[in-house]
Design a protein around this motif. Structure first.
Motif, PDB file in Angstrom:
ATOM      1  N   MET A 236       0.885  -0.955  -0.032  1.00 42.05           N
ATOM      2  CA  MET A 236      -0.028   0.055  -0.042  1.00 42.05           C
ATOM      3  C   MET A 236       1.031   1.345   0.091  1.00 42.05           C
ATOM      4  O   MET A 236       2.044   1.368   0.547  1.00 42.05           O
ATOM      5  CB  MET A 236      -0.770  -0.089   1.292  1.00 42.05           C
ATOM      6  N   ASP A 237       0.377   2.240  -0.649  1.00 40.33           N
ATOM      7  CA  ASP A 237       1.196   3.704  -0.556  1.00 40.33           C
ATOM      8  C   ASP A 237       0.082   4.669  -0.721  1.00 40.33           C
ATOM      9  O   ASP A 237      -1.280   4.702  -1.010  1.00 40.33           O
ATOM     10  CB  ASP A 237       2.016   3.566  -1.542  1.00 40.33           C
ATOM     11  N   TYR A 238       0.551   5.988  -0.588  1.00 37.49           N
ATOM     12  CA  TYR A 238      -0.386   7.425  -0.451  1.00 37.49           C
ATOM     13  C   TYR A 238      -0.363   7.504  -2.193  1.00 37.49           C
ATOM     14  O   TYR A 238       0.610   8.176  -2.768  1.00 37.49           O
ATOM     15  CB  TYR A 238       0.526   8.315   0.311  1.00 37.49           C
ATOM     16  N   VAL A 239      -1.317   7.466  -2.774  1.00 38.32           N
ATOM     17  CA  VAL A 239      -1.670   7.583  -4.205  1.00 38.32           C
ATOM     18  C   VAL A 239      -1.467   9.198  -4.363  1.00 38.32           C
ATOM     19  O   VAL A 239      -0.864   9.489  -5.387  1.00 38.32           O
ATOM     20  CB  VAL A 239      -2.867   6.985  -4.782  1.00 38.32           C
ATOM     21  N   ARG A 240      -1.975   9.807  -3.466  1.00 34.02           N
ATOM     22  CA  ARG A 240      -1.853  11.227  -3.940  1.00 34.02           C
ATOM     23  C   ARG A 240      -0.262  11.806  -3.937  1.00 34.02           C
ATOM     24  O   ARG A 240      -0.006  12.843  -4.455  1.00 34.02           O
ATOM     25  CB  ARG A 240      -2.454  12.107  -2.585  1.00 34.02           C
ATOM     26  N   PHE A 241       0.502  11.075  -3.239  1.00 33.76           N
ATOM     27  CA  PHE A 241       2.006  11.511  -3.366  1.00 33.76           C
ATOM     28  C   PHE A 241       3.013  10.798  -3.857  1.00 33.76           C
ATOM     29  O   PHE A 241       4.053  10.760  -3.771  1.00 33.76           O
ATOM     30  CB  PHE A 241       2.410  11.611  -1.815  1.00 33.76           C
ATOM     31  N   ARG A 242       2.332  10.206  -5.000  1.00 33.57           N
ATOM     32  CA  ARG A 242       3.204   9.516  -6.135  1.00 33.57           C
ATOM     33  C   ARG A 242       3.888  10.699  -6.789  1.00 33.57           C
ATOM     34  O   ARG A 242       3.230  11.416  -6.980  1.00 33.57           O
ATOM     35  CB  ARG A 242       2.454   8.433  -6.970  1.00 33.57           C
ATOM     36  N   ARG A 243       5.429  10.298  -6.942  1.00 31.67           N
ATOM     37  CA  ARG A 243       5.991  11.311  -7.926  1.00 31.67           C
ATOM     38  C   ARG A 243       6.325  12.534  -7.290  1.00 31.67           C
ATOM     39  O   ARG A 243       6.640  13.469  -7.813  1.00 31.67           O
ATOM     40  CB  ARG A 243       5.385  11.738  -9.532  1.00 31.67           C
ATOM     41  N   GLY A 244       6.108  12.519  -5.818  1.00 27.77           N
ATOM     42  CA  GLY A 244       6.650  13.808  -5.052  1.00 27.77           C
ATOM     43  C   GLY A 244       6.792  13.357  -3.694  1.00 27.77           C
ATOM     44  O   GLY A 244       6.781  12.286  -3.309  1.00 27.77           O
ATOM     45  N   ALA A 245       6.887  14.341  -2.806  1.00 27.82           N
ATOM     46  CA  ALA A 245       6.977  14.135  -1.370  1.00 27.82           C
ATOM     47  C   ALA A 245       8.100  13.378  -1.141  1.00 27.82           C
ATOM     48  O   ALA A 245       8.049  12.254  -0.447  1.00 27.82           O
ATOM     49  CB  ALA A 245       5.936  13.536  -0.630  1.00 27.82           C
ATOM     50  N   THR A 246       9.506  13.730  -1.829  1.00 26.28           N
ATOM     51  CA  THR A 246      10.674  12.839  -1.530  1.00 26.28           C
ATOM     52  C   THR A 246      11.608  13.524  -0.721  1.00 26.28           C
ATOM     53  O   THR A 246      12.597  12.866  -0.547  1.00 26.28           O
ATOM     54  CB  THR A 246      11.220  12.621  -2.905  1.00 26.28           C
ATOM     55  N   SER A 247      11.421  14.625  -0.020  1.00 26.57           N
ATOM     56  CA  SER A 247      12.201  15.405   1.172  1.00 26.57           C
ATOM     57  C   SER A 247      11.311  14.790   2.285  1.00 26.57           C
ATOM     58  O   SER A 247      10.290  15.612   2.777  1.00 26.57           O
ATOM     59  CB  SER A 247      12.409  16.678   0.653  1.00 26.57           C
ATOM     60  N   ILE A 248      11.977  14.130   3.013  1.00 27.21           N
ATOM     61  CA  ILE A 248      11.151  13.814   4.326  1.00 27.21           C
ATOM     62  C   ILE A 248      12.434  13.417   5.562  1.00 27.21           C
ATOM     63  O   ILE A 248      13.410  13.526   5.424  1.00 27.21           O
ATOM     64  CB  ILE A 248      10.330  12.455   3.980  1.00 27.21           C
ATOM     65  N   TYR A 249      11.626  13.446   6.711  1.00 31.28           N
ATOM     66  CA  TYR A 249      12.381  12.978   7.770  1.00 31.28           C
ATOM     67  C   TYR A 249      11.818  12.267   9.044  1.00 31.28           C
ATOM     68  O   TYR A 249      10.524  12.571   8.928  1.00 31.28           O
ATOM     69  CB  TYR A 249      13.223  14.272   8.409  1.00 31.28           C
ATOM     70  N   TYR A 250      12.505  11.689   9.667  1.00 30.76           N
ATOM     71  CA  TYR A 250      11.919  10.983  10.740  1.00 30.76           C
ATOM     72  C   TYR A 250      12.375  11.454  12.047  1.00 30.76           C
ATOM     73  O   TYR A 250      13.483  11.538  12.403  1.00 30.76           O
ATOM     74  CB  TYR A 250      12.409   9.259  10.511  1.00 30.76           C
ATOM     75  N   ASP A 251      11.394  11.508  13.018  1.00 30.00           N
ATOM     76  CA  ASP A 251      11.707  12.339  14.178  1.00 30.00           C
ATOM     77  C   ASP A 251      11.182  11.163  15.334  1.00 30.00           C
ATOM     78  O   ASP A 251       9.807  10.988  15.355  1.00 30.00           O
ATOM     79  CB  ASP A 251      10.897  13.473  14.296  1.00 30.00           C
ATOM     80  N   GLY A 252      12.053  10.699  16.043  1.00 30.12           N
ATOM     81  CA  GLY A 252      11.569   9.926  17.069  1.00 30.12           C
ATOM     82  C   GLY A 252      12.263   9.623  18.189  1.00 30.12           C
ATOM     83  O   GLY A 252      13.280  10.468  18.614  1.00 30.12           O
ATOM     84  N   GLU A 253      11.824   9.141  19.403  1.00 27.01           N
ATOM     85  CA  GLU A 253      12.312   8.837  20.586  1.00 27.01           C
ATOM     86  C   GLU A 253      12.076   7.652  21.375  1.00 27.01           C
ATOM     87  O   GLU A 253      11.143   6.926  20.674  1.00 27.01           O
ATOM     88  CB  GLU A 253      11.777  10.335  21.463  1.00 27.01           C
ATOM     89  N   ARG A 254      12.848   7.298  22.258  1.00 22.45           N
ATOM     90  CA  ARG A 254      12.569   6.031  22.872  1.00 22.45           C
ATOM     91  C   ARG A 254      12.807   6.158  24.495  1.00 22.45           C
ATOM     92  O   ARG A 254      13.596   7.075  24.675  1.00 22.45           O
ATOM     93  CB  ARG A 254      13.547   4.904  22.069  1.00 22.45           C
ATOM     94  N   TYR A 255      11.999   5.385  25.082  1.00 23.59           N
ATOM     95  CA  TYR A 255      12.415   5.402  26.557  1.00 23.59           C
ATOM     96  C   TYR A 255      12.031   3.823  27.033  1.00 23.59           C
ATOM     97  O   TYR A 255      11.177   3.330  26.545  1.00 23.59           O
ATOM     98  CB  TYR A 255      11.941   6.477  27.239  1.00 23.59           C
ATOM     99  N   GLY A 256      12.670   3.553  28.243  1.00 28.33           N
ATOM    100  CA  GLY A 256      12.322   2.161  28.758  1.00 28.33           C
ATOM    101  C   GLY A 256      12.957   2.139  30.171  1.00 28.33           C
ATOM    102  O   GLY A 256      13.566   3.103  30.636  1.00 28.33           O
TER     103      GLY A 256
END
Length: 506
Positions: A236-256
């Motif tokens: 599955m994928d976002y059909v609306r953002f095919r051929r675009g939206a290629t500059s992205i970043y992941y912002d994450g955190e962890r704790y335990g």
């Protein structure tokens, strides 16, 4: 920059070696450090206060290495089928004073992954399935840096410790499609342990971390660009953002947090339990930081063992278990106004569950300072289930596995030799792939089919490692280590891995 990194850390670890100056012969320390009994229980030492009791001697090592991995096809297309890299590694564990110890490690890797498909992100196994992908792929050059250090101090009844590590990764490709990925992964732990009596300790630790990855995918060819897909699981994928939206970043955190109990002399019952929550958002930076996906992961792991490592006949039995659940949430995006998208809601669409259980044992004899051998049988169960809710799609895999490890060490004059033989067979007991509402535009399903074909078959692994150590003056040494591994799948997949390392130990 690479040469400066190697020079600086070589000087640092050589300085540590001057401080350490352990009286135990270097070949004896090396044999003990790498023996199956010294590392038989491992989860306990996630607590830096417990790591104070990991070893009773000091050891430091600096090495350079090379790795070459080739396969006729990729096990997971998203990771590629071939890897080659040069590496520099160093680690050290030593007492500073009578009641304090310090340890650290560092590595640098530079190399290339070949035939990466359906993935333009780094750390795929961490951020899957939310990656940008295309049907072309190709090689990926990479540089990876890692630094870690810990300190622990023992008092009359209480021991405390701190630990931290940082990993930086750069991956890129010089031809279209041209990703440039930068990863920053910081983790830290703080812990205490308390003496319950003369034999046993109990500990508790807190863990936290910050994760960020930036992806910038570009096309420079005058012939046009390939179709890109923002994947969301099982094709599955976002059909609306095919051929675009290629500059992205992941912002994450962890704790335990974790709790532990263990015998100080490594003879008796030990146990550890840990919990960690990891989450991140995938954000499209070239669409005004539009949040596209959110992933929440909960993981529990436990280890229970009984060991008897103080006599000539050494043995132990251990069970390890982990359970991981990932929940994927997709943003509902409204219509664009002057190319500005707004998030209007959320929908939970993805569920991933993974269970790993392994029962293992070890038995061996340390007959003298010249000869030691150990055998370590193991059996395991592994389960993986990924489910996409609407449209309904599911992949389920289960394995039963069995393996054996043999370790032998022998000394002759100033030389010491180590041999490790390891084999494992994994039997696929359950394999199920159900996909609905398939259409011809969902070509990213090619990656799903390829991964399923390999993971749903029986497979086995064989590993051989040889190490030669030679004692130098001032209780130091040199070593050469060679490793060969063969992986074979009934889906007609074969992979060979060769590694060679050499360095100094003190």
């Amino acid at each position: 920059m690479i040469s400066r990194f190697i020079l600086v850390f070589s000087l640092i670890f050589q300085t540590f070696g001057v401080w350490a100056q352990d009286r135990i012969p270097v070949n004896t320390r090396t044999r003990t450090y790498f023996s199956p009994t010294e590392n038989f229980v491992s989860q306990l030492y996630d607590n830096p206060a417990i790591n104070y009791y990991a070893h009773t001697f000091s050891i430091s090592e600096i090495q350079i290495g090379w790795k070459q991995q080739n396969a006729n096809k990729a096990i997971l297309p998203q990771l590629g089928s071939e890897v080659s890299n040069f590496s520099f590694n160093a680690f050290s564990y030593m007492p500073l004073k009578a009641n304090s110890k310090v340890w650290g490690s560092a590595y640098f890797k530079k190399g290339r992954k070949e035939k990466v498909e359906w993935n333009e992100a780094s750390d795929y196994l961490m951020v899957y399935p939310y990656v940008v992908a295309d049907s072309i792929g190709g090689e990926m050059d990479f540089e990876e840096y890692y630094f870690a250090g810990g300190y622990a101090q023992e008092h009359e009844r209480l021991t405390w410790g701190i630990y931290g590590n940082y990993r930086a990764l750069i991956e890129y490709r010089k031809i279209d499609p041209r990703p440039k990925n930068i990863v920053s992964d910081l983790r830290a732990s703080i812990g205490i342990s308390v003496k319950l009596n003369r034999q046993y300790l109990a500990g508790i630790a807190l863990h936290a971390g910050k994760y960020k990855q930036t992806n910038d995918l570009k096309f420079f060819s005058e012939l046009g660009s390939a179709v890109t897909y923002n994947l969301s699981g099982l094709g599955m994928d976002y059909v609306r953002f095919r051929r675009g939206a290629t500059s992205i970043y992941y912002d994450g955190e962890r704790y335990g947090a974790s709790i532990e109990i263990l015998p100080r002399n490594k003879t008796g019952i030990s146990g550890a339990f840990g919990y960690e929550k990891f989450s991140f958002e995938k954000i499209i930076s070239d669409l005004n930081d539009l949040p596209l996906n959110k992933l929440k992961q909960n993981e529990m792991k436990a280890e229970l063992a009984y060991t008897s490592f103080q006599s000539v006949h050494q043995w132990g039995i251990r069970t390890k278990a982990s359970y991981q659940k990932r929940k994927g949430i997709e943003s509902l995006i409204g219509s664009a106004s002057t190319n500005v998208y707004e998030k209007t809601g959320e929908a939970e669409q993805l569920s991933v569950k993974r269970t790993d259980i392994i029962l293992s044992g070890v038995y061996g004899r340390d007959k003298s300072h010249r000869l030691a051998w150990y055998v370590s049988p193991r059996a395991g169960f592994n389960s993986f289930e990924m489910e996409y809710l609407d449209p309904a799609r599911v992949m389920k895999l289960e394995y039963l596995s069995g393996g054996m490890n043999f370790f032998a060490s022998a000394g002759y004059k100033k030389s010491a030799f180590q041999l490790i033989l390891d084999g494992e067979y994994r039997n696929n007991s359950t394999a199920d792939l159900q996909l609905t509402e398939i259409n011809k535009e969902q070509i990213a399903l090619a990656g799903v089919y390829a991964a399923y074909d390999n993971l749903s078959t029986n497979n086995w692994t064989t590993n051989i490692e040889l190490r030669w150590n030679y004692t130098l003056p001032k209780n130091r040494g040199i070593f050469i280590k060679l490793n060969w591994q063969h992986d074979s799948y009934k889906s007609d997949l074969h992979r060979e891995t060769l590694q060679a390392h050499c360095g100094f130990v003190f």
